[in-house]
Design a protein around this motif. Structure first.
Motif, short mmCIF file in Angstrom:
data_model
loop_
_atom_site.label_atom_id
_atom_site.label_comp_id
_atom_site.label_asym_id
_atom_site.label_seq_id
_atom_site.Cartn_x
_atom_site.Cartn_y
_atom_site.Cartn_z
N ALA A 33 -5.02 1.91 -4.22
CA ALA A 33 -3.77 1.43 -4.99
C ALA A 33 -2.64 1.64 -4.07
O ALA A 33 -2.95 2.66 -2.99
CB ALA A 33 -3.55 2.58 -6.02
N LEU A 34 -1.81 1.05 -3.93
CA LEU A 34 -0.41 1.10 -3.05
C LEU A 34 0.67 1.42 -3.81
O LEU A 34 0.81 0.86 -4.78
CB LEU A 34 -0.46 -0.08 -2.27
N ALA A 35 1.68 1.92 -3.14
CA ALA A 35 2.99 2.02 -3.58
C ALA A 35 3.94 2.01 -2.49
O ALA A 35 3.66 2.40 -1.33
CB ALA A 35 3.00 3.52 -4.33
N VAL A 48 9.22 3.75 -5.93
CA VAL A 48 9.77 2.30 -6.40
C VAL A 48 8.78 1.34 -7.15
O VAL A 48 9.28 0.61 -7.97
CB VAL A 48 10.36 1.74 -4.94
N ALA A 49 7.67 1.36 -6.84
CA ALA A 49 6.77 0.35 -7.08
C ALA A 49 5.49 0.72 -6.81
O ALA A 49 5.16 1.23 -5.92
CB ALA A 49 7.05 -1.07 -6.88
N THR A 50 4.38 0.39 -7.62
CA THR A 50 3.12 0.49 -7.38
C THR A 50 2.18 -0.90 -7.81
O THR A 50 2.71 -1.62 -8.52
CB THR A 50 2.50 1.60 -8.24
N ILE A 51 1.09 -0.75 -7.07
CA ILE A 51 0.21 -2.05 -7.37
C ILE A 51 -1.21 -1.31 -7.27
O ILE A 51 -1.54 -0.73 -6.51
CB ILE A 51 0.52 -3.31 -6.37
N THR A 52 -2.06 -1.54 -8.37
CA THR A 52 -3.55 -1.18 -8.47
C THR A 52 -4.41 -1.88 -7.65
O THR A 52 -3.96 -3.10 -7.03
CB THR A 52 -3.91 -1.09 -9.93
N SER A 53 -5.46 -1.70 -7.26
CA SER A 53 -6.50 -2.14 -6.60
C SER A 53 -6.85 -3.59 -7.44
O SER A 53 -6.92 -4.62 -6.68
CB SER A 53 -8.08 -1.61 -6.54
N GLY A 54 -6.61 -3.79 -8.71
CA GLY A 54 -6.73 -4.75 -9.29
C GLY A 54 -5.56 -5.72 -9.42
O GLY A 54 -5.61 -6.73 -10.20
N TYR A 93 12.25 3.50 3.51
CA TYR A 93 11.10 3.14 2.55
C TYR A 93 9.84 3.32 3.10
O TYR A 93 9.57 3.10 4.30
CB TYR A 93 11.17 1.61 2.19
N TYR A 94 8.91 4.03 2.31
CA TYR A 94 7.65 4.38 2.78
C TYR A 94 6.76 3.66 1.84
O TYR A 94 6.78 3.50 0.86
CB TYR A 94 7.43 5.91 2.70
N CYS A 95 5.60 3.06 2.66
CA CYS A 95 4.40 2.76 1.66
C CYS A 95 3.31 3.80 1.68
O CYS A 95 3.33 4.79 2.65
CB CYS A 95 3.76 1.64 2.49
N SER A 96 2.37 3.87 0.73
CA SER A 96 1.46 4.89 0.81
C SER A 96 0.18 4.17 -0.01
O SER A 96 0.23 3.24 -0.69
CB SER A 96 2.09 6.05 -0.25
N ALA A 97 -0.84 4.72 0.23
CA ALA A 97 -2.17 4.43 -0.36
C ALA A 97 -3.01 5.47 -0.70
O ALA A 97 -3.13 6.65 0.06
CB ALA A 97 -2.73 3.71 0.75
N ASP A 98 -3.55 5.30 -1.84
CA ASP A 98 -4.73 6.26 -2.30
C ASP A 98 -5.33 5.77 -3.79
O ASP A 98 -5.10 4.46 -3.94
CB ASP A 98 -4.09 7.66 -2.38
N THR A 99 -5.93 6.67 -4.55
CA THR A 99 -6.00 6.25 -6.04
C THR A 99 -4.69 6.09 -6.59
O THR A 99 -3.76 6.54 -6.37
CB THR A 99 -6.82 7.40 -6.48
N ARG A 105 1.69 9.86 -8.91
CA ARG A 105 2.14 11.20 -8.95
C ARG A 105 3.16 11.71 -7.66
O ARG A 105 3.55 12.68 -7.59
CB ARG A 105 0.75 12.23 -9.02
N GLY A 106 2.94 10.89 -6.57
CA GLY A 106 3.56 11.25 -5.38
C GLY A 106 2.79 11.93 -4.54
O GLY A 106 3.43 12.59 -3.41
N THR A 107 1.56 11.80 -4.69
CA THR A 107 0.72 12.72 -3.75
C THR A 107 -0.53 12.12 -2.99
O THR A 107 -1.60 12.49 -2.94
CB THR A 107 0.06 13.80 -4.71
#
Length: 121
Positions: A33-35, A48-54, A93-99, A105-107
């Protein structure tokens, strides 16, 4: 491990548009998932926004109707299209990746270095 590199920030006038990109390397991009998060001076970092693997998306109220998050797994890239920008959108603006659980949750474990967006006339 995932390395994330953002690009596309800059100075834009109110009402203008920008598209941020975040390219990943080092792992299987499609499973994450990405945010996009942002942090304005003197304020806490906010989602700001999230997108799941799906491909399911979710937005903070501040960006609904103006921002669009998307991903291109073939290019290992996540995008944030920002339209009708306002001065209050000014932030790093930061991008992030994990579950999905951790990005919401911001972690998340993986973060980019950030890209500055400034909305000003």
């Amino acid at each position: 491990q995932v390395q994330l590199v953002e690009s596309g920030g800059g100075l834009v006038q109110p009402g203008g548009s920008l598209r941020l990109s975040c390219t990943a390397s080092g792992s299987i991009f499609s499973i994450y998932a990405l945010a996009w998060y942002r942090q304005a001076p003197g304020k806490q970092r906010e989602l700001v926004a999230t997108i799941t693997s799906g491909g399911s998306t979710n937005y903070a109220d501040s960006g609904k109707g103006r921002f669009t998050i998307s991903r291109d797994n073939a290019k290992n890239t996540v995008y944030l299209q920002m339209n009708s920008l306002k001065p209050e959108d000014t932030a790093v603006y930061y991008c992030s990746a994990d579950t999905t659980y951790t990005v919401v949750r911001g972690t998340p474990r993986f973060w980019g270095q950030g890209t500055q967006v400034t909305v000003s006339s």
